[in-house]
Design an enzyme around this catalytic site. Structure first.
Site, mmCIF file in Angstrom:
data_model
loop_
_atom_site.group_PDB
_atom_site.id
_atom_site.type_symbol
_atom_site.label_atom_id
_atom_site.label_comp_id
_atom_site.label_asym_id
_atom_site.label_seq_id
_atom_site.Cartn_x
_atom_site.Cartn_y
_atom_site.Cartn_z
ATOM 1 N N GLU A 127 0.796 -1.244 0.000
ATOM 2 C CA GLU A 127 0.000 0.000 0.000
ATOM 3 C C GLU A 127 0.822 1.285 0.000
ATOM 4 O O GLU A 127 0.580 2.192 0.795
ATOM 5 C CB GLU A 127 -0.963 -0.009 1.199
ATOM 6 N N ASN A 169 2.142 -5.255 -3.117
ATOM 7 C CA ASN A 169 0.719 -5.534 -2.889
ATOM 8 C C ASN A 169 -0.034 -4.229 -2.631
ATOM 9 O O ASN A 169 0.456 -3.374 -1.889
ATOM 10 C CB ASN A 169 0.618 -6.448 -1.652
ATOM 11 N N HIS A 206 -10.409 -5.878 -2.641
ATOM 12 C CA HIS A 206 -11.503 -5.650 -1.689
ATOM 13 C C HIS A 206 -12.570 -4.844 -2.433
ATOM 14 O O HIS A 206 -12.512 -3.624 -2.495
ATOM 15 C CB HIS A 206 -10.999 -4.868 -0.478
ATOM 16 N N GLU A 235 -6.345 -10.655 -1.502
ATOM 17 C CA GLU A 235 -7.198 -10.423 -0.319
ATOM 18 C C GLU A 235 -8.660 -10.309 -0.726
ATOM 19 O O GLU A 235 -9.394 -9.456 -0.218
ATOM 20 C CB GLU A 235 -6.752 -9.146 0.415
ATOM 21 N N ASP A 237 -12.386 -10.040 -1.245
ATOM 22 C CA ASP A 237 -13.715 -10.081 -0.632
ATOM 23 C C ASP A 237 -14.604 -9.138 -1.432
ATOM 24 O O ASP A 237 -14.126 -8.173 -2.016
ATOM 25 C CB ASP A 237 -13.728 -9.787 0.875
HETATM 26 C C1 XIL Z 1 -6.742 -6.139 7.954
HETATM 27 C C2 XIL Z 1 -7.164 -7.286 8.840
HETATM 28 O O1 XIL Z 1 -8.091 -8.090 8.136
HETATM 29 C C3 XIL Z 1 -7.780 -6.760 10.110
HETATM 30 O O2 XIL Z 1 -8.018 -7.827 11.033
HETATM 31 C C4 XIL Z 1 -6.879 -5.722 10.759
HETATM 32 O O3 XIL Z 1 -7.546 -5.146 11.868
HETATM 33 C C5 XIL Z 1 -6.488 -4.645 9.779
HETATM 34 O O4 XIL Z 1 -5.896 -5.247 8.638
HETATM 35 N N1 XIL Z 1 -5.109 -4.509 3.411
HETATM 36 C C6 XIL Z 1 -4.171 -5.397 3.889
HETATM 37 C C7 XIL Z 1 -4.525 -6.284 5.039
HETATM 38 O O5 XIL Z 1 -3.098 -5.526 3.322
HETATM 39 O O6 XIL Z 1 -3.411 -6.544 5.858
HETATM 40 C C8 XIL Z 1 -5.637 -5.708 5.855
HETATM 41 O O7 XIL Z 1 -6.016 -6.662 6.855
HETATM 42 C C9 XIL Z 1 -6.805 -5.322 4.982
HETATM 43 C C10 XIL Z 1 -6.409 -4.286 3.981
#
Ligand code: XIL
Length: 299
Positions: A127, A169, A206, A235, A237
């Site tokens: 990020e 990432n 996401h 990741e 969802d």
């Molecule tokens: C999130 C986790 O799912 C949570 O449990 C935590 O509180 C915050 O981080 N991007 C990422 C992940 O790279 O590491 C994040 O995970 C979600 C967004």
């Protein structure tokens, strides 16, 4: 095939899941995770605050819980994440300049040496780009150490564990038309042209109403692959868990030979960091959602 992991393996890919160490004692959770997935990412346990709570003192208790569970259950592991503006321990938040730069290097070396030879892919940097139309780097204490912090992280990581694939990432980089996507593309192109060691790009994926799935995601994956890096959906969802959107994402990965696999960010909706969005593949009682069937059929 009867599980997501086995179905993905038919094309040489994996289907992974984010695992939280403190949920492994939940038998419904552990049995679904053990059965369905063949890759694991620690949801929080390999982050900076978890692995180096005090400077120079590493703690792998929870990270190893996730790692050992994964390996004992025959899964590969994605490492997440070594250099990030978020979830930094307090001591790191308070550093700047050359001492922060050195702390980042020491952190990468400390964590990667603990898992040397054992991690399929590491999210070396997470990020680093700003949201919106600027295409700029995100302001952070790491960015303020100098624009070269990302390449220093990758060079450090390559030396620490030459066997791991090294990934960059990020989120909101799935839509090819977005400035953030183009900024990330230009960075990877520059790294490849200058020999900065980068092997893969992770697309968090996401998806929600503010950053919805767009069918040009496939173009994005193809464009990055054409630069000579692997790509992965890291990741996933989807707010509401639309079966057609889940299937479309899987089909985008399958359409790109350099797409290594797909990871969903949790098991059941109640395990999600955005549980109110009911974004995952399993109901809270452990039953399969329609999105699960759509993914299995797509693989
Ligand atoms: C999130 C986790 O799912 C949570 O449990 C935590 O509180 C915050 O981080 N991007 C990422 C992940 O790279 O590491 C994040 O995970 C979600 C967004």
């Amino acid at each position: 095939e009867s599980t997501l992991g086995a179905a993905a393996a038919q094309s040489g890919r994996y289907f992974g899941v984010a695992i939280a160490a403190n949920r492994l004692s939940d038998s419904t959770y552990a049995s679904i995770a053990g059965r369905e997935f063949n890759s694991v990412t620690a949801e929080n346990e390999m982050k900076i605050d978890a692995t180096e709570p005090n400077r120079g003192q590493f703690n792998f208790t929870n990270a190893d819980r996730v790692y050992n569970w994964a390996v004992q259950n025959g899964k590969e592991v994605r490492g997440h994440t070594l250099a990030w503006h978020s979830q930094q321990p307090g001591w790191m938040q308070n550093l700047s300049g050359s001492s922060l730069r050195q702390a980042m290097i020491d952190h990468i070396n400390g964590v990667m040496s603990h898992y040397k030879g054992k991690i399929a892919q590491w999210d070396v940097v997470n990020e680093a780009f700003a949201d919106g139309s600027s295409g700029a780097r995100r302001d952070s204490n790491l960015q303020r150490t100098g624009n070269d912090w990302i390449e220093v992280a990758f060079r450090t990581a390559r030396a620490a564990d030459p066997s791991a694939k090294l990934c960059y990432n990020d989120y909101n980089v799935e839509n090819w038309t977005w400035a953030k996507t183009q900024a990330m593309y230009n960075m990877v192109k520059d790294f490849k042209s200058r020999g900065v060691p980068i092997d893969c790009v992770g697309f968090q994926s996401h998806f929600n109403s503010g950053s919805p799935y767009n069918s040009n995601f496939r173009t994005t994956l193809q464009q990055f692959a054409a630069l000579g890096v692997d790509v992965a959906i890291t990741e996933l969802d989807i707010q509401g868990a639309s079966p057609t959107t889940y299937a479309a994402v899987v089909n985008d990965c399958l359409a790109v030979s350099r797409c290594l696999g797909v990871t969903v960010w949790g098991v059941r909706d109640m395990d999600s960091w955005r549980s109110g969005d009911t974004p995952l593949l399993f109901n809270n009682d452990g039953s399969k959602k329609q999105a699960y069937t759509a993914v299995l059929n797509a693989l």
